[in-house]
Design a protein around this motif. Structure first.
Motif, PDB file in Angstrom:
ATOM      1  N   VAL A  66       0.857  -1.184   0.000  1.00 38.63           N
ATOM      2  CA  VAL A  66       0.000   0.000   0.000  1.00 38.63           C
ATOM      3  C   VAL A  66       0.892   1.231   0.000  1.00 38.63           C
ATOM      4  O   VAL A  66       1.819   1.343   0.806  1.00 38.63           O
ATOM      5  N   LEU A  67       0.605   2.166  -0.916  1.00 44.04           N
ATOM      6  CA  LEU A  67       1.331   3.425  -1.004  1.00 44.04           C
ATOM      7  C   LEU A  67       0.411   4.569  -0.614  1.00 44.04           C
ATOM      8  O   LEU A  67      -0.766   4.583  -0.971  1.00 44.04           O
ATOM      9  N   ARG A  68       0.955   5.518   0.101  1.00 48.10           N
ATOM     10  CA  ARG A  68       0.294   6.813   0.277  1.00 48.10           C
ATOM     11  C   ARG A  68       0.849   7.724  -0.810  1.00 48.10           C
ATOM     12  O   ARG A  68       2.050   7.966  -0.873  1.00 48.10           O
ATOM     13  N   ARG A  69      -0.035   8.234  -1.684  1.00 48.89           N
ATOM     14  CA  ARG A  69       0.392   8.985  -2.865  1.00 48.89           C
ATOM     15  C   ARG A  69       0.207  10.491  -2.652  1.00 48.89           C
ATOM     16  O   ARG A  69      -0.802  10.913  -2.084  1.00 48.89           O
ATOM     17  N   PRO A  70       1.136  11.314  -3.181  1.00 48.33           N
ATOM     18  CA  PRO A  70       0.990  12.768  -3.060  1.00 48.33           C
ATOM     19  C   PRO A  70       0.491  13.459  -4.327  1.00 48.33           C
ATOM     20  O   PRO A  70       0.407  14.681  -4.351  1.00 48.33           O
ATOM     21  N   ASP A  71       0.172  12.704  -5.376  1.00 53.41           N
ATOM     22  CA  ASP A  71       0.033  13.305  -6.705  1.00 53.41           C
ATOM     23  C   ASP A  71      -1.369  13.258  -7.283  1.00 53.41           C
ATOM     24  O   ASP A  71      -1.554  13.583  -8.464  1.00 53.41           O
ATOM     25  N   ARG A  72      -2.371  12.885  -6.499  1.00 51.71           N
ATOM     26  CA  ARG A  72      -3.716  12.748  -7.067  1.00 51.71           C
ATOM     27  C   ARG A  72      -4.656  13.889  -6.687  1.00 51.71           C
ATOM     28  O   ARG A  72      -5.839  13.853  -7.004  1.00 51.71           O
ATOM     29  N   GLY A  73      -4.144  14.909  -5.980  1.00 51.24           N
ATOM     30  CA  GLY A  73      -4.981  16.034  -5.615  1.00 51.24           C
ATOM     31  C   GLY A  73      -5.947  15.739  -4.489  1.00 51.24           C
ATOM     32  O   GLY A  73      -6.923  16.487  -4.307  1.00 51.24           O
ATOM     33  N   MET A  74      -5.698  14.694  -3.712  1.00 56.73           N
ATOM     34  CA  MET A  74      -6.539  14.308  -2.584  1.00 56.73           C
ATOM     35  C   MET A  74      -5.737  13.318  -1.733  1.00 56.73           C
ATOM     36  O   MET A  74      -4.711  12.797  -2.171  1.00 56.73           O
ATOM     37  N   VAL A  75      -6.187  13.070  -0.516  1.00 59.36           N
ATOM     38  CA  VAL A  75      -5.642  11.954   0.250  1.00 59.36           C
ATOM     39  C   VAL A  75      -5.875  10.697  -0.572  1.00 59.36           C
ATOM     40  O   VAL A  75      -7.000  10.430  -1.005  1.00 59.36           O
ATOM     41  N   CYS A  76      -4.823   9.919  -0.809  1.00 67.70           N
ATOM     42  CA  CYS A  76      -4.970   8.791  -1.727  1.00 67.70           C
ATOM     43  C   CYS A  76      -4.069   7.633  -1.337  1.00 67.70           C
ATOM     44  O   CYS A  76      -2.872   7.816  -1.081  1.00 67.70           O
ATOM     45  N   PHE A  77      -4.673   6.445  -1.280  1.00 64.21           N
ATOM     46  CA  PHE A  77      -3.940   5.205  -1.050  1.00 64.21           C
ATOM     47  C   PHE A  77      -4.005   4.364  -2.321  1.00 64.21           C
ATOM     48  O   PHE A  77      -5.051   4.245  -2.953  1.00 64.21           O
ATOM     49  N   ASP A  78      -2.867   3.805  -2.677  1.00 67.00           N
ATOM     50  CA  ASP A  78      -2.704   3.015  -3.895  1.00 67.00           C
ATOM     51  C   ASP A  78      -2.395   1.593  -3.452  1.00 67.00           C
ATOM     52  O   ASP A  78      -1.339   1.330  -2.878  1.00 67.00           O
TER      53      ASP A  78
END
Length: 363
Positions: free
Chosen positions: A188-200
């Protein structure tokens, strides 16, 4: 249609699809992009993450190898964290934009490169070219990718019993942060690039489809490319293949958060440091705000008051939060000024545009 388990599920849900170089992506679902965007802002969404590719690297020399070839400074990157990065050629043209992660699985120190899916093969070619016998190896994983985003994303992860990556040390618990959490047969990644709190979530497609079904039964909104694109443009997150490509340089793309101007040499470093220290790139990617009717203007020419072409619109969306069309555009130096006014021209449409500049903030 791809054999992807997730894409097959989304087709069953009635998604329209957009064909891209690396394969199809859901464009929108029957609820409509407006409802999808609202859920991303107020609740939670699930979405397809397969527009990005993933390489894992391991070996005793991995850190030193990546420090030598990437634009970011890896020295401060601890396990569980991540950073903006890039691989460039000698003239600072893009080979690929990257999110670089470091994590531990089964006691092994691993590095993950997240990149546009269409750049996976090119990145492997570049790694092979720079590899001169160092103790490291890399591989793709046979995983699919499911995004869970929005202000309620953490609670949705908890409902599924999935680990929630803590923000990297010193980072607030908000969108724009990095983090990793390993799990059995996945990550599981916490992403900074989707314009919202986002888990991948990276895992086998069958697992991801089961989790998506569970979320869907709990009324979580499925979102497609259109809603994700609005969030991306609002946050000024340029996309490879849309706003820049391998003929662009990092400085003209204004992706300064990916570059270290203090560490030693890497491919393109001299160009990046010189422009940062002594001036501006001859062209720059800027924010745009359109006045008048919300006519889609992606690809439109940008003209000054003398009808001289200064650039073009690379991304265009209607932003509900701005209540206006906004976008990104590549502009010559004359037009790349805060508050500069011009016209976006496409066919019979001539739409007034104002320019704003992103922060120039290298790592």
């Amino acid at each position: 249609m791809s054999s992807s388990a997730l894409l097959s599920l989304f087709r069953q849900w009635g998604a329209d699809f957009l064909e891209r170089e690396a394969g199809p992506v859901p464009l929108r679902f029957p609820e409509g992009a407006g409802r999808e965007y609202q859920a991303a802002k107020e609740a939670a969404i699930l979405a397809y993450g397969g527009d990005r590719g993933w390489l894992e690297l391991t070996g005793a020399d991995t850190a030193g190898f990546l420090q030598r070839i990437l634009s970011s400074d890896l020295n401060a990157l601890e396990p569980g964290g991540g950073q903006w990065s890039a691989m460039l050629d000698g003239k600072a043209h893009w080979i690929s934009d990257l999110l670089l992660y470091r994590f531990v699985r089964d006691g092994q120190d691993l590095w993950g490169m997240d990149m546009p899916a269409e750049r996976l093969n090119r990145m492997e070619q570049a790694l092979d070219m720079f590899h001169f016998g160092e103790d490291l190896s890399w591989r793709q994983q046979p995983w699919e990718r499911l995004l869970i985003g929005g202000p309620q994303a953490e609670s949705k992860m908890a409902q599924l019993g999935l680990p929630v990556p803590e923000p990297a040390s010193g980072e607030p618990r908000a969108g724009g942060t990095f983090g990793t959490a390993a799990m059995e047969d996945g990550l599981v990644l916490r992403r900074p690039d989707r314009g919202m709190v986002c888990f991948d979530i990276l895992a086998a497609g069958e697992k991801l489809s089961a989790w998506a079904e569970q979320l869907r039964q709990e009324k979580t909104t499925a979102a497609g490319w259109v809603a994700l694109d609005i969030l991306r443009v609002e946050a000024f997150r340029p996309r490879y293949g849309t706003d820049f490509n391998d003929s662009s340089t990092l400085p003209e793309s204004n992706e300064w958060q990916r570059a270290s101007v203090s560490k030693g040499c890497y491919a393109g470093q001299e160009v990046v440091a010189k422009i940062h220290t002594y001036g501006e790139a001859p062209r720059q990617l800027c924010r745009l705000r359109f006045d008048g009717d919300p006519v889609p203007m992606q690809g439109a020419e940008l003209l000054d008051s003398s009808n001289k072409v200064l650039g073009k619109v690379t991304s265009w969306v209607f932003s509900p939060i701005e209540d206006a069309p906004i976008g990104l555009g590549i502009l010559r130096r004359k037009g790349a000024q805060e508050g500069f006014s011009m016209l976006a021209v496409q066919g019979e449409h001539r739409i007034p545009v104002r320019v704003s500049l992103p922060d120039k903030n290298p790592a």
